[in-house]
Motif scaffolding. Sequence first.
Motif, PDB file in Angstrom:
ATOM      1  N   LYS A   5       0.861  -1.175   0.000  1.00  0.00           N
ATOM      2  CA  LYS A   5       0.000   0.000   0.000  1.00  0.00           C
ATOM      3  C   LYS A   5       0.900   1.228   0.000  1.00  0.00           C
ATOM      4  O   LYS A   5       1.822   1.337   0.805  1.00  0.00           O
ATOM      5  N   ASP A   8      -2.996   5.967  -0.909  1.00  0.00           N
ATOM      6  CA  ASP A   8      -4.303   5.304  -0.932  1.00  0.00           C
ATOM      7  C   ASP A   8      -4.385   4.236  -2.012  1.00  0.00           C
ATOM      8  O   ASP A   8      -5.467   3.725  -2.312  1.00  0.00           O
ATOM      9  N   ASP A   9      -3.262   3.887  -2.607  1.00  0.00           N
ATOM     10  CA  ASP A   9      -3.237   2.905  -3.690  1.00  0.00           C
ATOM     11  C   ASP A   9      -2.667   1.578  -3.205  1.00  0.00           C
ATOM     12  O   ASP A   9      -1.783   1.536  -2.359  1.00  0.00           O
ATOM     13  N   TYR A  10      -3.188   0.496  -3.788  1.00  0.00           N
ATOM     14  CA  TYR A  10      -2.725  -0.850  -3.463  1.00  0.00           C
ATOM     15  C   TYR A  10      -2.093  -1.466  -4.704  1.00  0.00           C
ATOM     16  O   TYR A  10      -2.549  -1.248  -5.821  1.00  0.00           O
ATOM     17  N   THR A  59      -0.864  -2.140 -10.402  1.00  0.00           N
ATOM     18  CA  THR A  59      -1.869  -1.397  -9.652  1.00  0.00           C
ATOM     19  C   THR A  59      -3.128  -2.238  -9.511  1.00  0.00           C
ATOM     20  O   THR A  59      -3.618  -2.809 -10.485  1.00  0.00           O
ATOM     21  N   GLN A  61      -6.859  -2.204  -9.222  1.00  0.00           N
ATOM     22  CA  GLN A  61      -7.930  -1.261  -9.528  1.00  0.00           C
ATOM     23  C   GLN A  61      -8.974  -1.273  -8.421  1.00  0.00           C
ATOM     24  O   GLN A  61      -9.106  -2.250  -7.684  1.00  0.00           O
ATOM     25  N   ASP A  62      -9.715  -0.187  -8.308  1.00  0.00           N
ATOM     26  CA  ASP A  62     -10.763  -0.100  -7.298  1.00  0.00           C
ATOM     27  C   ASP A  62     -11.733  -1.265  -7.436  1.00  0.00           C
ATOM     28  O   ASP A  62     -12.158  -1.609  -8.542  1.00  0.00           O
ATOM     29  N   GLN A  64     -15.263  -3.369  -6.887  1.00  0.00           N
ATOM     30  CA  GLN A  64     -16.689  -3.091  -6.922  1.00  0.00           C
ATOM     31  C   GLN A  64     -17.370  -4.145  -6.063  1.00  0.00           C
ATOM     32  O   GLN A  64     -17.073  -5.341  -6.171  1.00  0.00           O
TER      33      GLN A  64
END
Length: 75
Positions: A5, A8-10, A59, A61-62, A64
């Motif tokens: 991490k 705020d990115d994983y 990366t 991605q966000d 859902q």
Amino acid sequence: MNFLKNNDDYYIVHREIPIHNFTSKSGVMNMEMVKLWRDYLIKVDHVLRTETSFIFVETIQDAQVLEELVEETYN
């Protein structure tokens, strides 16, 4: 498989290479070689740097929420 991490990115860590592998004997860093490694490694889209190494990452991605998708599909 390692995860990382940063802010705020994983990320998924694919490879970590010491900085000295990209530095000439005169101390000049070869960033073009870092870019070549990034492009060579499958799924790697970003490079992070620590004091001692470059970390080649993918990366994440966000996400859902799947429950909401199921409810929308069946209602």
